[in-house]
Design a protein around this motif. Structure first.
Motif, PDB file in Angstrom:
ATOM      1  N   ASP A  48       0.778  -1.385   0.184  1.00  0.00           N
ATOM      2  CA  ASP A  48       0.251  -0.115  -0.305  1.00  0.00           C
ATOM      3  C   ASP A  48       1.103   1.235   0.205  1.00  0.00           C
ATOM      4  O   ASP A  48      -0.194   2.551   0.512  1.00  0.00           O
ATOM      5  N   VAL A  49       2.130   0.657  -0.127  1.00  0.00           N
ATOM      6  CA  VAL A  49       3.111   2.408   0.031  1.00  0.00           C
ATOM      7  C   VAL A  49       4.183   2.897  -1.049  1.00  0.00           C
ATOM      8  O   VAL A  49       4.160   1.363  -1.696  1.00  0.00           O
ATOM      9  N   SER A  50       3.611   3.558  -1.803  1.00  0.00           N
ATOM     10  CA  SER A  50       4.959   4.216  -3.276  1.00  0.00           C
ATOM     11  C   SER A  50       5.654   4.599  -3.275  1.00  0.00           C
ATOM     12  O   SER A  50       6.456   4.507  -4.097  1.00  0.00           O
ATOM     13  N   ALA A  51       5.777   5.073  -2.097  1.00  0.00           N
ATOM     14  CA  ALA A  51       7.122   6.211  -1.677  1.00  0.00           C
ATOM     15  C   ALA A  51       6.978   6.198  -0.313  1.00  0.00           C
ATOM     16  O   ALA A  51       6.130   6.557   0.177  1.00  0.00           O
ATOM     17  N   VAL A  52       8.633   6.464  -0.013  1.00  0.00           N
ATOM     18  CA  VAL A  52       9.146   6.739   0.694  1.00  0.00           C
ATOM     19  C   VAL A  52      10.103   7.335   1.537  1.00  0.00           C
ATOM     20  O   VAL A  52      11.033   7.767   0.366  1.00  0.00           O
ATOM     21  N   ILE A  53       9.472   8.687   1.459  1.00  0.00           N
ATOM     22  CA  ILE A  53      10.621   9.610   2.478  1.00  0.00           C
ATOM     23  C   ILE A  53      11.230   9.735   3.485  1.00  0.00           C
ATOM     24  O   ILE A  53      10.724   9.494   4.350  1.00  0.00           O
ATOM     25  N   LEU A  54      12.719   9.687   3.375  1.00  0.00           N
ATOM     26  CA  LEU A  54      14.087   9.949   4.265  1.00  0.00           C
ATOM     27  C   LEU A  54      14.421  11.499   4.875  1.00  0.00           C
ATOM     28  O   LEU A  54      14.797  12.077   3.595  1.00  0.00           O
ATOM     29  N   THR A  55      14.276  11.740   5.789  1.00  0.00           N
ATOM     30  CA  THR A  55      14.511  13.088   5.846  1.00  0.00           C
ATOM     31  C   THR A  55      15.414  12.929   8.079  1.00  0.00           C
ATOM     32  O   THR A  55      14.172  12.365   8.519  1.00  0.00           O
ATOM     33  N   GLY A  56      16.327  13.837   7.727  1.00  0.00           N
ATOM     34  CA  GLY A  56      16.288  14.137   8.896  1.00  0.00           C
ATOM     35  C   GLY A  56      15.831  14.899   9.570  1.00  0.00           C
ATOM     36  O   GLY A  56      14.946  15.310  10.103  1.00  0.00           O
ATOM     37  N   GLN A  57      16.997  16.305  10.088  1.00  0.00           N
ATOM     38  CA  GLN A  57      16.195  17.424  11.331  1.00  0.00           C
ATOM     39  C   GLN A  57      16.093  18.833  10.674  1.00  0.00           C
ATOM     40  O   GLN A  57      16.628  18.356   9.167  1.00  0.00           O
ATOM     41  N   ALA A  58      15.085  19.537  10.524  1.00  0.00           N
ATOM     42  CA  ALA A  58      15.098  20.738   9.899  1.00  0.00           C
ATOM     43  C   ALA A  58      15.768  20.966   9.274  1.00  0.00           C
ATOM     44  O   ALA A  58      16.425  21.485   8.146  1.00  0.00           O
ATOM     45  N   ILE A 105      12.935   8.458  -1.407  1.00  0.00           N
ATOM     46  CA  ILE A 105      13.779   9.659  -1.520  1.00  0.00           C
ATOM     47  C   ILE A 105      14.112  10.477  -0.070  1.00  0.00           C
ATOM     48  O   ILE A 105      13.514  10.242   0.636  1.00  0.00           O
ATOM     49  N   ALA A 106      15.541  10.593  -0.527  1.00  0.00           N
ATOM     50  CA  ALA A 106      15.776  11.281   0.443  1.00  0.00           C
ATOM     51  C   ALA A 106      15.588  12.709   0.642  1.00  0.00           C
ATOM     52  O   ALA A 106      16.529  13.633  -0.482  1.00  0.00           O
ATOM     53  N   ALA A 107      15.484  13.221   1.268  1.00  0.00           N
ATOM     54  CA  ALA A 107      15.101  15.040   1.719  1.00  0.00           C
ATOM     55  C   ALA A 107      16.028  15.535   2.434  1.00  0.00           C
ATOM     56  O   ALA A 107      16.181  15.007   3.698  1.00  0.00           O
ATOM     57  N   ILE A 108      17.413  15.975   1.821  1.00  0.00           N
ATOM     58  CA  ILE A 108      18.598  16.909   2.791  1.00  0.00           C
ATOM     59  C   ILE A 108      18.897  18.142   2.555  1.00  0.00           C
ATOM     60  O   ILE A 108      18.530  18.957   2.252  1.00  0.00           O
ATOM     61  N   GLU A 109      18.686  18.452   3.711  1.00  0.00           N
ATOM     62  CA  GLU A 109      18.859  20.287   4.352  1.00  0.00           C
ATOM     63  C   GLU A 109      20.550  19.813   5.254  1.00  0.00           C
ATOM     64  O   GLU A 109      20.844  18.434   6.081  1.00  0.00           O
ATOM     65  N   GLY A 110      20.596  21.106   5.093  1.00  0.00           N
ATOM     66  CA  GLY A 110      22.442  21.400   5.537  1.00  0.00           C
ATOM     67  C   GLY A 110      22.944  20.173   5.122  1.00  0.00           C
ATOM     68  O   GLY A 110      23.447  19.622   4.497  1.00  0.00           O
ATOM     69  N   VAL A 127      16.902  14.910  -2.743  1.00  0.00           N
ATOM     70  CA  VAL A 127      16.777  16.396  -3.340  1.00  0.00           C
ATOM     71  C   VAL A 127      17.299  16.870  -2.203  1.00  0.00           C
ATOM     72  O   VAL A 127      17.348  16.748  -0.929  1.00  0.00           O
ATOM     73  N   MET A 128      17.964  17.825  -2.662  1.00  0.00           N
ATOM     74  CA  MET A 128      19.287  19.001  -1.481  1.00  0.00           C
ATOM     75  C   MET A 128      18.281  20.897  -1.872  1.00  0.00           C
ATOM     76  O   MET A 128      17.858  21.159  -2.819  1.00  0.00           O
ATOM     77  N   ALA A 129      18.082  20.628  -0.278  1.00  0.00           N
ATOM     78  CA  ALA A 129      18.305  22.362  -0.203  1.00  0.00           C
ATOM     79  C   ALA A 129      19.696  22.808  -0.889  1.00  0.00           C
ATOM     80  O   ALA A 129      20.780  22.359  -0.511  1.00  0.00           O
ATOM     81  N   LYS A 130      19.710  24.305  -0.949  1.00  0.00           N
ATOM     82  CA  LYS A 130      20.175  25.022  -1.785  1.00  0.00           C
ATOM     83  C   LYS A 130      21.539  25.126  -1.291  1.00  0.00           C
ATOM     84  O   LYS A 130      22.903  25.441  -1.810  1.00  0.00           O
ATOM     85  N   SER A 131      21.348  25.167   0.491  1.00  0.00           N
ATOM     86  CA  SER A 131      23.018  25.205   0.865  1.00  0.00           C
ATOM     87  C   SER A 131      23.391  24.144   1.857  1.00  0.00           C
ATOM     88  O   SER A 131      24.520  23.786   2.202  1.00  0.00           O
ATOM     89  N   GLU A 188      14.469  25.801  -1.769  1.00  0.00           N
ATOM     90  CA  GLU A 188      14.982  26.594  -1.071  1.00  0.00           C
ATOM     91  C   GLU A 188      15.276  25.897   0.429  1.00  0.00           C
ATOM     92  O   GLU A 188      15.106  24.900   0.243  1.00  0.00           O
ATOM     93  N   ASP A 189      16.451  26.591   0.905  1.00  0.00           N
ATOM     94  CA  ASP A 189      15.989  25.615   1.953  1.00  0.00           C
ATOM     95  C   ASP A 189      14.986  26.028   2.745  1.00  0.00           C
ATOM     96  O   ASP A 189      13.951  26.361   3.095  1.00  0.00           O
ATOM     97  N   GLY A 190      14.442  24.953   3.850  1.00  0.00           N
ATOM     98  CA  GLY A 190      13.313  24.758   4.504  1.00  0.00           C
ATOM     99  C   GLY A 190      12.585  24.050   3.296  1.00  0.00           C
ATOM    100  O   GLY A 190      11.907  23.382   4.406  1.00  0.00           O
ATOM    101  N   ARG A 191      12.549  23.466   2.332  1.00  0.00           N
ATOM    102  CA  ARG A 191      11.675  23.454   1.588  1.00  0.00           C
ATOM    103  C   ARG A 191      11.952  22.023   1.063  1.00  0.00           C
ATOM    104  O   ARG A 191      11.697  21.173  -0.175  1.00  0.00           O
ATOM    105  N   ALA A 192      13.146  21.217   1.538  1.00  0.00           N
ATOM    106  CA  ALA A 192      13.388  19.599   1.095  1.00  0.00           C
ATOM    107  C   ALA A 192      12.608  18.847   1.175  1.00  0.00           C
ATOM    108  O   ALA A 192      11.997  17.511   0.631  1.00  0.00           O
ATOM    109  N   LEU A 193      11.941  18.814   2.094  1.00  0.00           N
ATOM    110  CA  LEU A 193      10.686  17.525   2.472  1.00  0.00           C
ATOM    111  C   LEU A 193       9.357  18.532   1.314  1.00  0.00           C
ATOM    112  O   LEU A 193       8.520  17.276   0.952  1.00  0.00           O
ATOM    113  N   GLU A 194       9.193  19.288   1.262  1.00  0.00           N
ATOM    114  CA  GLU A 194       8.283  19.711   0.578  1.00  0.00           C
ATOM    115  C   GLU A 194       8.293  19.506  -1.120  1.00  0.00           C
ATOM    116  O   GLU A 194       7.760  18.357  -1.973  1.00  0.00           O
TER     117      GLU A 194
END
Length: 264
Positions: A48-58, A105-110, A127-131, A188-194
């Motif tokens: 029942d799951v088609s996508a899994v996002i992995l994210t760390g701290q904000a 999908i890895a959502a990467i900030e910092g 997906v990487m945030a700009k910084s 943009e920074d802070g929007r990797a998860l989005e």
């Protein structure tokens, strides 16, 4: 999943795995790796799951393996037979994410450092945030890059860039990562998860079985030789762990000084 480091939320075929130790480093301790491995394996039989996002701290993904983890001290004191088992925690975690049927999908900030980079390249997209910055400092710490990461990095960026990333320890910013193929989107920074959610929702709108079959086909084609080329990195790490350069690299890092390597 009730635990103190990893949480999972699932909505409309999309799962978000959050990894947050609540400290500045968000480092990968032995316990954190076990929890992440368990989280990944929970999706191995989850139609029942088609996508899994992995994210760390904000503000950061992770600064990599926790060199101050008491479990690492205990591990280094073990005999080879025990150390080989303990050292499997990182490779098992990355393999567990690679084997998820759903698109990952890895959502990467910092900062995304060392073992964090190994974990990120075990996912399908990044997906990487700009910084954000990917940094693989293992060689500079007197150790080899392990966890099966070298074949995965090479498949993504090619051999020369993989050497710059993992052998020369170049810090790779988001724009460079995108140009190299290490990142699939920059935001943009802070929007990797989005931004990662946009990929995830696109996956969730497609026929799930067909999506997963194609993902598997691509992985087999891209990583057919990964086991042949990556199987020995755990043994190499176990050997390097006994070297003078390993001890010097870790000590210099923890003491905030420049290392003095001898080649021994």
């Amino acid at each position: 999943m009730p635990n103190d480091v990893v949480s999972i939320e699932i909505d409309d075929r999309v799962a978000i795995v959050r990894f947050d130790r609540g400290d500045k480093a968000n480092a990968l301790s032995a316990d954190a790796m076990r929890q992440l491995t368990d989280a990944a394996r929970s999706f191995h039989a989850c139609p029942d799951v088609s996508a899994v996002i992995l994210t760390g701290q904000a503000r950061k993904f992770t600064l990599g393996a926790d060199l101050k983890d008491p479990a690492r001290t205990e591990q280094r004191a073990q005999k080879l037979s025990g150390r080989r088992l303990s050292l499997r925690a990182g490779p098992d975690m990355c393999e567990a994410f690679e084997k998820i049927d759903a698109l990952t999908i890895a959502a990467i900030e910092g900062w995304c450092v060392g073992g964090g980079a190994a974990l990120a390249v075990a996912c399908d997209l990044r997906v990487m945030a700009k910084s954000a910055t990917v940094y693989v400092p293992e060689v500079a710490r007197g150790m080899n890059m392990s966890w099966g990461a070298i074949p995965r990095m090479t498949a993504l960026v090619g051999p020369a860039r993989a050497k710059r990333l993992a052998a020369l320890c170049e810090k790779v910013d988001a724009a460079t990562a995108l140009a190299w193929g290490l990142a699939d989107a920059v935001c943009e920074d802070g929007r990797a998860l989005e931004r990662a959610m946009e990929f995830a929702r696109a996956a969730a709108a497609l026929p799930p079985t067909a999506l997963k079959m194609v993902k598997r086909d691509v992985n087999v084609a891209a990583l057919a030789l990964s086991q042949a080329t990556g199987h020995r990195d755990l043994e190499a790490f176990a050997l390097m762990e006994r070297s003078d350069d390993f001890a010097e690299g870790v000590s210099a890092f923890l003491e905030g000084r420049k290392p003095r390597f001898s080649g021994d």
